[in-house]
Motif scaffolding. Structure first.
Motif, mmCIF file in Angstrom:
data_model
loop_
_atom_site.group_PDB
_atom_site.id
_atom_site.type_symbol
_atom_site.label_atom_id
_atom_site.label_comp_id
_atom_site.label_asym_id
_atom_site.label_seq_id
_atom_site.Cartn_x
_atom_site.Cartn_y
_atom_site.Cartn_z
ATOM 1 N N HIS A 87 0.866 -1.182 0.000
ATOM 2 C CA HIS A 87 0.000 0.000 0.000
ATOM 3 C C HIS A 87 0.899 1.227 0.000
ATOM 4 O O HIS A 87 2.125 1.093 0.027
ATOM 5 N N HIS A 89 1.242 3.981 2.056
ATOM 6 C CA HIS A 89 1.619 4.786 3.221
ATOM 7 C C HIS A 89 3.130 5.019 3.197
ATOM 8 O O HIS A 89 3.887 4.187 2.688
ATOM 9 N N HIS A 151 -7.131 -1.692 6.052
ATOM 10 C CA HIS A 151 -6.211 -0.703 6.621
ATOM 11 C C HIS A 151 -6.019 0.453 5.639
ATOM 12 O O HIS A 151 -5.961 1.615 6.034
ATOM 13 N N ASP A 170 0.387 -4.281 6.067
ATOM 14 C CA ASP A 170 -0.226 -3.837 7.318
ATOM 15 C C ASP A 170 -1.558 -4.539 7.593
ATOM 16 O O ASP A 170 -2.273 -4.166 8.524
HETATM 17 ZN ZN LIG Z 1 0.000 1.504 6.577
#
Ligand SMILES: [Zn+2]
Length: 294
Positions: A87, A89, A151, A170
């Motif tokens: 992802h 982030h 998430h 995550d």
């Molecule tokens: Zn994350």
């Protein structure tokens, strides 16, 4: 001069697999539960046999120089074929552009992941799409991309069916629970993701985005599910007593039990639970106050 900052370390986790463990103290971004983020280097078979074996990278650490250098060191001169992102982030995707530029690698992710509030705009042009369900290959390695939102939007896990390994990003942490709340999270999606990951066969070991390897994956997934339902039940009980503001719920459930620095994450998870109860028709919001639907 000696630095008191924790430095990244490289851990061998299985034959041909290394984790680069990157402490978060240098970054403003608070990693999940304060656990260092992990990027993984996976080695494929060399072809021809006397050449350098190709590698894949799962997640790319932070954008900070220390993080990028640590991952480059772990590659040890082996050609980097692709950077697979769980992802977007910044503790997982932050180093992707610098590493791709330095090592000539493709950056691959689920395009859905670009919906994340934290996705760097520069990644938009660079991401080569991964379709959930697709099998990614490199030097004999085979990884199946598993949709695992909750998430973060477009979150992917990567499953190696030959060895029963799952890189969970995550979606599953090595310890503690992950933030599932606004603006990126959806508890409804997350609960479905737990079911999907639990059903994977074979599933011997989870290599998470934060924290140590999980040696009993199904037990851990079941414990995470129980924890989420326990929190939902606690919130249902509070709302049944009287309307509550999110901060009152955070105080009732978490105060004194977790470090103050983690309270914003707890608040995010409480909001995620409230939104889930709203979607389920169990709670409604009046301004800042939430109440049970009776
Ligand atoms: Zn994350």
């Amino acid at each position: 001069m000696a630095s008191s900052e924790p430095v990244p370390t490289i851990e061998a986790v299985a034959p041909g697999i290394e984790a680069v463990v990157i402490p978060s103290s240098r970054s403003a971004w608070l990693s999940e539960g304060g656990l260092p983020v992990r990027a993984y280097v996976l080695e494929g078979a060399a072809q021809p046999p006397d050449s350098r074996p190709p590698v894949l990278l799962i997640d790319a650490g932070y954008a900070e120089r220390l993080s990028v250098e640590a991952i480059s060191t772990a590659l040890a001169g082996r050609p980097l074929r692709a950077i697979l992102l769980t992802h977007l982030h910044p503790d997982h995707a932050g180093g992707a552009l610098a590493l791709a530029a330095r090592h000539g690698a493709a950056i691959r992710a689920n395009p859905e992941a670009l919906r994340s509030h934290a996705a760097a705009a520069e990644l938009r042009e660079r991401i080569e799409p991964i379709v959930p369900g697709e099998t990614l290959r490199c030097g004999g390695l085979q990884l199946r991309a598993i949709a695992s939102p909750g998430h973060a939007p477009g979150h992917l896990a990567f499953h190696d069916p030959e060895r029963g390994l799952l890189w969970s990003g995550d979606a599953i942490l090595g310890a503690g629970t992950v933030l599932v709340g606004p603006p990126d999270g959806s508890l409804g999606d997350y609960l479905e993701t737990l079911d999907r990951l639990e059903a994977l066969e074979p599933l011997e070991r989870i290599l998470p985005g934060h924290g140590p390897p999980v040696e009993q994956p199904r037990k851990r997934i079941a414990a995470i599910r129980r924890h989420r339902h326990m929190r939902l039940d606690q919130i249902r009980r509070l709302l049944a007593e009287r309307p509550h503001e999110p901060d009152e719920i955070v105080a009732a459930l978490y105060a004194g039990q977790i470090p103050d620095a983690l309270l914003p994450l707890a608040r995010g998870s409480v909001l995620g639970s409230l939104l889930y109860l709203e979607q389920q028709g169990e709670a409604v919001r009046h301004g800042d106050r939430w109440q049970a639907v009776t």
